[in-house]
Enzyme design. Sequence first.
Site, PDB file in Angstrom:
ATOM      1  N   ARG A  55      -1.767  -6.158  -8.631  1.00  0.00           N
ATOM      2  CA  ARG A  55      -0.701  -7.138  -8.393  1.00  0.00           C
ATOM      3  C   ARG A  55      -0.728  -8.241  -9.437  1.00  0.00           C
ATOM      4  O   ARG A  55       0.282  -8.590 -10.014  1.00  0.00           O
ATOM      5  CB  ARG A  55      -0.874  -7.775  -7.002  1.00  0.00           C
ATOM      6  CG  ARG A  55      -0.511  -6.853  -5.880  1.00  0.00           C
ATOM      7  CD  ARG A  55      -1.074  -7.330  -4.560  1.00  0.00           C
ATOM      8  NE  ARG A  55      -2.521  -7.131  -4.519  1.00  0.00           N
ATOM      9  CZ  ARG A  55      -3.254  -7.206  -3.432  1.00  0.00           C
ATOM     10  NH1 ARG A  55      -2.686  -7.533  -2.287  1.00  0.00           N
ATOM     11  NH2 ARG A  55      -4.543  -6.977  -3.459  1.00  0.00           N
ATOM     12  N   HIS A  62       0.840  -1.208   0.000  1.00  0.00           N
ATOM     13  CA  HIS A  62       0.000   0.000   0.000  1.00  0.00           C
ATOM     14  C   HIS A  62       0.875   1.258   0.000  1.00  0.00           C
ATOM     15  O   HIS A  62       0.642   2.201  -0.748  1.00  0.00           O
ATOM     16  CB  HIS A  62      -0.875   0.071   1.267  1.00  0.00           C
ATOM     17  CG  HIS A  62      -1.879  -1.019   1.426  1.00  0.00           C
ATOM     18  ND1 HIS A  62      -1.940  -1.811   2.544  1.00  0.00           N
ATOM     19  CD2 HIS A  62      -2.891  -1.440   0.632  1.00  0.00           C
ATOM     20  CE1 HIS A  62      -2.946  -2.661   2.441  1.00  0.00           C
ATOM     21  NE2 HIS A  62      -3.540  -2.464   1.289  1.00  0.00           N
ATOM     22  N   SER A 108      -2.500  -7.905   2.873  1.00  0.00           N
ATOM     23  CA  SER A 108      -2.767  -7.785   4.311  1.00  0.00           C
ATOM     24  C   SER A 108      -3.133  -9.134   4.923  1.00  0.00           C
ATOM     25  O   SER A 108      -2.831  -9.405   6.087  1.00  0.00           O
ATOM     26  CB  SER A 108      -3.919  -6.807   4.554  1.00  0.00           C
ATOM     27  OG  SER A 108      -3.591  -5.540   4.068  1.00  0.00           O
ATOM     28  N   LYS A 145     -18.162  -7.451   7.727  1.00  0.00           N
ATOM     29  CA  LYS A 145     -16.818  -8.036   7.721  1.00  0.00           C
ATOM     30  C   LYS A 145     -16.031  -7.549   8.932  1.00  0.00           C
ATOM     31  O   LYS A 145     -15.725  -6.373   9.043  1.00  0.00           O
ATOM     32  CB  LYS A 145     -16.099  -7.610   6.423  1.00  0.00           C
ATOM     33  CG  LYS A 145     -15.549  -8.786   5.634  1.00  0.00           C
ATOM     34  CD  LYS A 145     -15.021  -8.343   4.294  1.00  0.00           C
ATOM     35  CE  LYS A 145     -13.532  -8.147   4.293  1.00  0.00           C
ATOM     36  NZ  LYS A 145     -13.034  -7.606   3.020  1.00  0.00           N
TER      37      LYS A 145
HETATM   38  P1  ADP Z   1      -5.535  -6.131   0.517  1.00  0.00           P
HETATM   39  O1  ADP Z   1      -5.944  -6.554  -0.873  1.00  0.00           O
HETATM   40  O2  ADP Z   1      -4.075  -6.333   0.787  1.00  0.00           O
HETATM   41  O3  ADP Z   1      -6.429  -6.611   1.617  1.00  0.00           O
HETATM   42  P2  ADP Z   1      -6.867  -3.600   0.509  1.00  0.00           P
HETATM   43  O4  ADP Z   1      -8.213  -4.175   0.415  1.00  0.00           O
HETATM   44  O5  ADP Z   1      -6.590  -2.727   1.667  1.00  0.00           O
HETATM   45  O6  ADP Z   1      -5.653  -4.605   0.528  1.00  0.00           O
HETATM   46  O7  ADP Z   1      -6.533  -2.898  -0.884  1.00  0.00           O
HETATM   47  C1  ADP Z   1      -6.417  -1.544  -1.131  1.00  0.00           C
HETATM   48  C2  ADP Z   1      -5.687  -1.315  -2.439  1.00  0.00           C
HETATM   49  O8  ADP Z   1      -4.316  -1.601  -2.246  1.00  0.00           O
HETATM   50  C3  ADP Z   1      -6.126  -2.208  -3.597  1.00  0.00           C
HETATM   51  O9  ADP Z   1      -6.100  -1.437  -4.794  1.00  0.00           O
HETATM   52  C4  ADP Z   1      -5.054  -3.252  -3.668  1.00  0.00           C
HETATM   53  O10 ADP Z   1      -4.900  -3.760  -4.975  1.00  0.00           O
HETATM   54  C5  ADP Z   1      -3.843  -2.431  -3.270  1.00  0.00           C
HETATM   55  N1  ADP Z   1      -2.774  -3.271  -2.765  1.00  0.00           N
HETATM   56  C6  ADP Z   1      -2.778  -4.054  -1.680  1.00  0.00           C
HETATM   57  N2  ADP Z   1      -1.601  -4.691  -1.543  1.00  0.00           N
HETATM   58  C7  ADP Z   1      -0.822  -4.295  -2.591  1.00  0.00           C
HETATM   59  C8  ADP Z   1       0.509  -4.604  -3.032  1.00  0.00           C
HETATM   60  N3  ADP Z   1       1.253  -5.478  -2.397  1.00  0.00           N
HETATM   61  N4  ADP Z   1       0.957  -3.990  -4.151  1.00  0.00           N
HETATM   62  C9  ADP Z   1       0.167  -3.130  -4.808  1.00  0.00           C
HETATM   63  N5  ADP Z   1      -1.085  -2.803  -4.471  1.00  0.00           N
HETATM   64  C10 ADP Z   1      -1.580  -3.366  -3.371  1.00  0.00           C
END
Ligand code: ADP
Length: 160
Positions: free
Chosen positions: A91, A18, A129, A42
Amino acid sequence: MKKIALFPGSFDPITKGHESIILRALPLFDKIIIAIGVNEQKKSFFSLENRKKWIRQVFERYDQIEVITYEGLTVDLCKQLDVRYILRGLRTSADFEFERSIGQMNKKMLSDLETVFLLTTPEYTALNSNIVREIIRHGGDVSDFIPNGFDINEDLNPKP
Ligand code: ADP
């Protein structure tokens, strides 16, 4: 008009993936609003207060980065804040398929909204995460996967 992007997610917890997307997007926008989505259905692992506090601590040097929480549709929040850009990270091809339908549906609901995607840097492709939570559950060390600047161990009672 100022270019403001909304970066929505659960950030349970914030990871280096992130952080990397946010910092790389910074030159593209005047301001980035990190929006932690609250979903009653959730249950999160870490408390909302800590997730918000940790993100604030990570980006405390950056005036252009703001952290908020929200419930409901992301497009409604964009309307309310007059935000025209949603920032997302990509990703894998699975991310792409997921993001494509959300991005296209959001565009249908709010036609002047654009979703801007940044490809993850290769070292963070496998990071999410969920994996970080799994490592914590089993007592592993996550310091390589989360940003510097906050103490994840201060949340002593993460929910299983
Ligand atoms: P996660 O998918 O890790 O639970 P979130 O729901 O908080 O994360 O996702 C928020 C944004 O952050 C999404 O656009 C997700 O694709 C992006 N994101 C999460 N982890 C990464 C990463 N390792 N590299 C690039 N973008 C990421």
